[in-house]
Design a protein around this motif. Structure first.
Motif, mmCIF file in Angstrom:
data_model
loop_
_atom_site.group_PDB
_atom_site.id
_atom_site.type_symbol
_atom_site.label_atom_id
_atom_site.label_comp_id
_atom_site.label_asym_id
_atom_site.label_seq_id
_atom_site.Cartn_x
_atom_site.Cartn_y
_atom_site.Cartn_z
ATOM 1 N N GLY A 1 -12.584 39.399 -20.212
ATOM 2 C CA GLY A 1 -12.310 37.898 -20.632
ATOM 3 C C GLY A 1 -11.409 37.082 -20.252
ATOM 4 N N SER A 2 -11.355 35.748 -19.595
ATOM 5 C CA SER A 2 -10.396 35.278 -18.692
ATOM 6 C C SER A 2 -8.728 35.374 -19.112
ATOM 7 N N ASP A 3 -9.039 35.810 -20.618
ATOM 8 C CA ASP A 3 -7.361 35.456 -20.922
ATOM 9 C C ASP A 3 -7.158 36.734 -21.005
ATOM 10 N N GLN A 4 -7.946 37.544 -20.799
ATOM 11 C CA GLN A 4 -7.296 38.887 -20.287
ATOM 12 C C GLN A 4 -7.474 39.233 -18.814
ATOM 13 N N GLN A 5 -8.087 38.369 -18.121
ATOM 14 C CA GLN A 5 -7.308 38.021 -16.336
ATOM 15 C C GLN A 5 -6.572 37.289 -16.183
ATOM 16 N N GLU A 6 -6.115 36.688 -16.495
ATOM 17 C CA GLU A 6 -4.755 35.568 -16.595
ATOM 18 C C GLU A 6 -3.900 36.547 -16.560
ATOM 19 N N GLN A 7 -3.696 37.330 -17.518
ATOM 20 C CA GLN A 7 -3.294 38.777 -18.136
ATOM 21 C C GLN A 7 -2.802 39.365 -17.410
ATOM 22 N N THR A 8 -4.260 39.812 -16.939
ATOM 23 C CA THR A 8 -4.208 40.994 -15.323
ATOM 24 C C THR A 8 -3.359 40.925 -14.389
ATOM 25 N N VAL B 1 -1.104 28.414 -15.272
ATOM 26 C CA VAL B 1 -1.191 26.590 -14.301
ATOM 27 C C VAL B 1 0.538 26.573 -14.020
ATOM 28 N N GLU B 2 1.101 27.066 -14.477
ATOM 29 C CA GLU B 2 2.816 26.758 -14.145
ATOM 30 C C GLU B 2 3.058 27.808 -12.739
ATOM 31 N N THR C 1 -3.548 15.465 -5.612
ATOM 32 C CA THR C 1 -1.904 16.145 -6.022
ATOM 33 C C THR C 1 -2.119 15.596 -8.172
ATOM 34 N N LYS C 2 -2.120 14.702 -7.474
ATOM 35 C CA LYS C 2 -1.546 13.887 -9.109
ATOM 36 C C LYS C 2 -3.046 14.154 -10.257
ATOM 37 N N GLY C 3 -4.440 14.314 -9.734
ATOM 38 C CA GLY C 3 -4.963 15.232 -10.606
ATOM 39 C C GLY C 3 -4.616 16.605 -11.111
ATOM 40 N N LEU C 4 -3.867 17.290 -9.919
ATOM 41 C CA LEU C 4 -3.872 19.126 -10.182
ATOM 42 C C LEU C 4 -1.959 19.014 -11.283
ATOM 43 N N SER C 5 -1.633 17.724 -11.203
ATOM 44 C CA SER C 5 -0.192 17.559 -11.337
ATOM 45 C C SER C 5 -1.020 17.208 -13.194
ATOM 46 N N SER C 6 -1.912 16.989 -13.645
ATOM 47 C CA SER C 6 -2.140 16.164 -14.611
ATOM 48 C C SER C 6 -2.313 18.083 -15.969
ATOM 49 N N LEU C 7 -3.021 18.921 -14.827
ATOM 50 C CA LEU C 7 -3.793 19.845 -15.866
ATOM 51 C C LEU C 7 -2.519 20.933 -15.266
ATOM 52 N N GLY C 8 -1.032 20.194 -15.086
ATOM 53 C CA GLY C 8 -0.378 21.523 -14.611
ATOM 54 C C GLY C 8 0.195 22.614 -13.828
ATOM 55 N N TYR D 1 -7.628 35.697 -8.095
ATOM 56 C CA TYR D 1 -6.624 34.588 -8.568
ATOM 57 C C TYR D 1 -7.985 33.857 -9.708
ATOM 58 N N PRO D 2 -7.434 34.281 -11.104
ATOM 59 C CA PRO D 2 -8.196 34.258 -12.322
ATOM 60 C C PRO D 2 -9.881 32.818 -12.423
ATOM 61 N N GLN D 3 -10.750 33.539 -13.136
ATOM 62 C CA GLN D 3 -11.904 32.862 -12.542
ATOM 63 C C GLN D 3 -11.386 31.108 -13.576
ATOM 64 N N SER D 4 -10.710 31.905 -14.948
ATOM 65 C CA SER D 4 -10.884 29.975 -15.546
ATOM 66 C C SER D 4 -9.954 28.885 -14.717
ATOM 67 N N LEU D 5 -8.859 29.690 -14.256
ATOM 68 C CA LEU D 5 -8.098 28.429 -13.020
ATOM 69 C C LEU D 5 -8.658 28.130 -12.147
ATOM 70 N N ARG D 6 -9.635 28.816 -11.932
ATOM 71 C CA ARG D 6 -10.307 28.791 -10.387
ATOM 72 C C ARG D 6 -11.426 27.460 -11.031
ATOM 73 N N ASP D 7 -11.643 27.454 -11.965
ATOM 74 C CA ASP D 7 -12.974 26.231 -12.453
ATOM 75 C C ASP D 7 -12.269 25.518 -12.673
ATOM 76 N N LYS D 8 -11.465 25.315 -13.066
ATOM 77 C CA LYS D 8 -10.044 23.397 -13.171
ATOM 78 C C LYS D 8 -9.586 23.385 -12.468
ATOM 79 N N LEU D 9 -9.226 24.454 -11.047
ATOM 80 C CA LEU D 9 -9.080 23.723 -9.734
ATOM 81 C C LEU D 9 -10.619 23.433 -8.918
ATOM 82 N N ILE D 10 -11.302 23.873 -9.483
ATOM 83 C CA ILE D 10 -12.552 23.499 -8.341
ATOM 84 C C ILE D 10 -13.632 21.901 -9.119
#
Length: 370
Positions: A270-277, A282-283, A302-309, A335-344
């Motif tokens: 899952g996405s959480d496991q991908q982030e852990q792997t 975000v930070e 840049t401001k929009g990305l900052s608002s996401l962390g 790079y994890p898919q869940s973070l990719r989705d946020k950036l895209i």
């Protein structure tokens, strides 16, 4: 009252009256008279109206009171139906007279019809009336003790040139029998048909049809028993089907074969496991935004990305002008898919034509080229 009913004075003397009497029925009254009495009953509005019985109990009571108060007792009564009780038609000599008679009876507006054909003055006439009205009044009179021999239409008297004096002044039983025999073919309560003064043959095409005394075949009430029987049979079949359904054997329970797992199943990542792997969050994600002449858009992104962390974002001006209007997002391979989705998603809010691709050569986790 019709010319049939008139109070007569008998001038003949010495003639023996053989207890005969007349009941003349029309649409609004009933008259009883014999050689010495004359009584008339006008039907109350709650008894008979438009040739229909509107109150049977009221009619019973009115006739009972009429007979009792006038002390009427008589045998050998002939009931004559007056002209205003009948629907009448002169038949045409069209060849199929029975079809014409049948059609006429079908048009008579009563559930039960009695009728007669009589030839008079060179013309054949068909008469029809409400059978229920006639038979009901006849039955009530008979229950009150009167003996009614015949029920005939008024034209039967004209046919044989009879009048009230002829009927009332019969000389003994022999003359009475002769009179009844003469009028019998016109009795509305028998099945005989009369044409040209003689019993007529029944039509060959409809041997069972009584043309002159019948309950019309199109009467909806006559079909009601068949409808009820059909419904009853249908309900029986439904009940049988229900009983069979309730008593059927339940299907045998299916037991799935036991599966012996020789190796552990591998769960999808899952996405959480991908982030852990990958260890990326975000930070700690590093992002470089490369812009050309669109600094304002780069700052807004840049401001929009900052608002996401995403706080590790670096702006860098491109070394040469870009010849394309597309926006490129390069991700590091793991790079994890869940973070990719946020950036895209955040990038697509500002830039429409976005191209996503993976890259191994960058020092950043994400490079966004505007």
């Amino acid at each position: 009252m019709s010319k049939i009913v008139k109070k007569t004075k008998h001038k003949k003397k010495g003639i023996k009256i053989f207890s005969s009497a007349l009941v003349v029925l029309d649409s609004k009254s009933l008259v009883f008279f014999d050689h010495k009495t004359f009584f008339e009953l006008k039907f109350p509005k709650n008894t008979v109206n438009d040739l229909e019985i509107v109150g049977l109990e009221n009619l019973n009571e009115a006739l009972h009171k009429f007979i009792k108060e006038n002390k009427i007792t008589s045998n050998n009564i002939i009931m004559v139906l007056n002209s205003n009780l009948f629907f009448e038609k002169i038949l045409k000599d069209s060849g199929d007279i029975y079809k014409e008679i049948s059609n006429f009876i079908e048009l008579t507006p009563f559930e039960e019809v009695c009728s007669r054909t009589i030839q008079l003055d060179g013309e054949t006439r068909i008469l029809s009336t409400n059978k229920k009205l006639v038979t009901t009044i006849k039955d009530i009179l008979e229950k009150e003790g009167l003996d009614i021999q015949l029920v005939i239409p008024y034209l039967a008297l004209d046919k044989h040139s009879l009048n009230t004096e002829n009927i009332l002044e019969v000389n003994g039983k022999k003359d009475l029998d002769q009179l009844l025999k003469q009028l019998l073919p016109y009795n509305l309560l028998t099945e005989n048909t009369v044409l040209n003064g003689k019993p007529a043959e029944k039509p060959k095409k409809e041997p069972k049809r009584q043309l002159f005394l019948q309950e019309r075949e199109n009467n909806p009430k006559s079909k009601r028993p068949l409808v009820l029987l059909s419904i009853f049979i249908a309900l029986i079949f439904v009940l049988i089907g229900l009983v069979l359904f309730m008593n059927r054997k339940p299907p045998e329970e299916f037991t799935a074969p036991e599966i012996h797992q020789s190796m552990p199943l591998i769960a999808p990542i899952g996405s959480d496991q991908q982030e852990q792997t990958s260890g990326k969050t975000v930070e700690n994600t590093t992002i470089k935004v490369v812009y050309d002449n669109n600094l304002d858009s780069a700052v807004l992104l840049t401001k929009g990305l900052s608002s996401l962390g995403f706080n590790s974002v670096i702006l860098e001006k491109a070394g040469s002008e870009s010849n394309t209007s597309k926006t490129y997002i390069d991700f590091s391979t793991n790079y994890p898919q869940s973070l990719r989705d946020k950036l895209i998603g955040e990038t697509n809010k500002i830039f429409v034509d976005t191209v996503v691709q993976d890259s191994e050569v960058s020092d950043y986790d994400v490079v966004i080229t505007l």
